[in-house]
Design a protein around this motif. Structure first.
Motif, PDB file in Angstrom:
ATOM      1  N   GLY A 169      -6.930  -9.615   1.416  1.00  0.00           N
ATOM      2  CA  GLY A 169      -5.846 -10.322   2.086  1.00  0.00           C
ATOM      3  C   GLY A 169      -5.893 -10.196   3.593  1.00  0.00           C
ATOM      4  O   GLY A 169      -6.663  -9.413   4.157  1.00  0.00           O
TER       5      GLY A 169
ATOM      6  N   SER B  55      -3.099 -14.964   4.601  1.00  0.00           N
ATOM      7  CA  SER B  55      -3.135 -15.191   3.149  1.00  0.00           C
ATOM      8  C   SER B  55      -1.901 -14.584   2.476  1.00  0.00           C
ATOM      9  O   SER B  55      -1.384 -15.117   1.489  1.00  0.00           O
ATOM     10  CB  SER B  55      -4.422 -14.637   2.543  1.00  0.00           C
TER      11      SER B  55
ATOM     12  N   GLN C 131       1.024 -16.900   2.837  1.00  0.00           N
ATOM     13  CA  GLN C 131       0.929 -18.022   1.889  1.00  0.00           C
ATOM     14  C   GLN C 131       1.267 -17.587   0.470  1.00  0.00           C
ATOM     15  O   GLN C 131       2.004 -18.260  -0.246  1.00  0.00           O
ATOM     16  CB  GLN C 131      -0.493 -18.591   1.897  1.00  0.00           C
TER      17      GLN C 131
END
Ligand code: PGA
Length: 247
Positions: free
Chosen positions: A13, A17, A20
């Motif tokens: 990650g 990310s 999201q």
């Protein structure tokens, strides 16, 4: 006992990310009261993840902790620091820490104890490798890994404050999950072992290639009190499908 859904992001990650992933998870409606959801981000992202979760009653937890309180232990993360960041849980003895980093059962037991001292709920990961399974050593490995915590002073009391995750090493990240009936039998064995040692009410969860395809069947088994999800927890749709396996 609410079913536990733990997401182990491992060393994956980025800020982007994670933004999201969490926004996609939160955009879908879910009755969070019926489940205990715990996210285990890499430690640099703990606070950020906690903030993104806002008021939703999901928890964050550490993937590891030090067996020391504080001091000259470069690179280590103390239990008190995890508490400061709002963690309620911590993984202890994950197979990647036992087999890649080389943590011994004794060290894992010390970490379990440290977590309890700092009011973190430790999730003790146990399970056999493929070689151990082929050598019919599974029960011995489980006995040894559980016993290392039980053998601490007031071990039964300490162990009863945690969670056990049965994670056969050969099933982790391989796409080959253990069969639900086999997991249920193993969990039954662990439950009996715990009760014989006066350790009661400990949730026993399963991890190892849990996906939306197998989670439902696993969670239907009364012996399986939740799942610890690695790879599939990095995909919002897959993790949400797993969460929705129960009403
Ligand atoms: P996996 O990982 O779901 O990717 O097999 C599980 C875990 O390591 O906890």
């Amino acid at each position: 006992m609410k079913p536990i859904f733990a997401a182990n992001w491992k060393m994956n990650g980025s800020l982007e990310s994670i933004n999201q992933l969490i926004s996609s998870l939160l955009s879908q409606s879910l009755n969070s009261i019926a489940r205990e959801v715990i996210i285990f981000p890499p430690s640099p992202y703990l606070l950020h993840t906690k903030k993104l979760l806002g008021n939703i009653n999901w928890y964050v937890g550490g993937q590891n902790l030090s067996n020391f309180d504080q001091g000259a232990y470069t690179g280590e993360v103390a239990a008190s620091m995890l508490r400061d960041l709002g963690c309620g849980y911590v993984l202890v003895g994950h197979s990647e820490r036992r087999h890649v980093i080389g943590e011994s059962c004794e060290l894992v037991a010390q970490k379990f104890h440290k977590a309890i001292q700092h009011k973190l709920i430790p999730i003790l990961c146990i399970g056999e490798t493929l070689d151990e399974r082929n050598a019919k050593e599974t029960y011995n490995v489980i006995d040894k890994q559980l016993r290392s915590v039980l053998d601490l002073p007031t071990g039964a009391e300490i162990l009863s404050k945690g969670i056990v995750a049965y994670e056969p090493v050969w099933a982790i990240g391989t796409g080959i999950a253990a069969k639900p009936n086999d997991v249920a039998n193993l969990h039954g064995y662990i439950r009996t072992w715990l009760l014989e040692n006066k350790v009661e009410d400990v949730p026993i969860i399963y991890g190892g290639s849990v996906t939306p395809d197998n989670a439902h069947e696993l969670l239907l088994k009364p012996e399986i009190n939740g799942v610890l999800v690695g790879g599939a927890s990095l995909d919002a749709n897959k993790f949400m499908e797993i969460l929705k396996c129960i009403n």
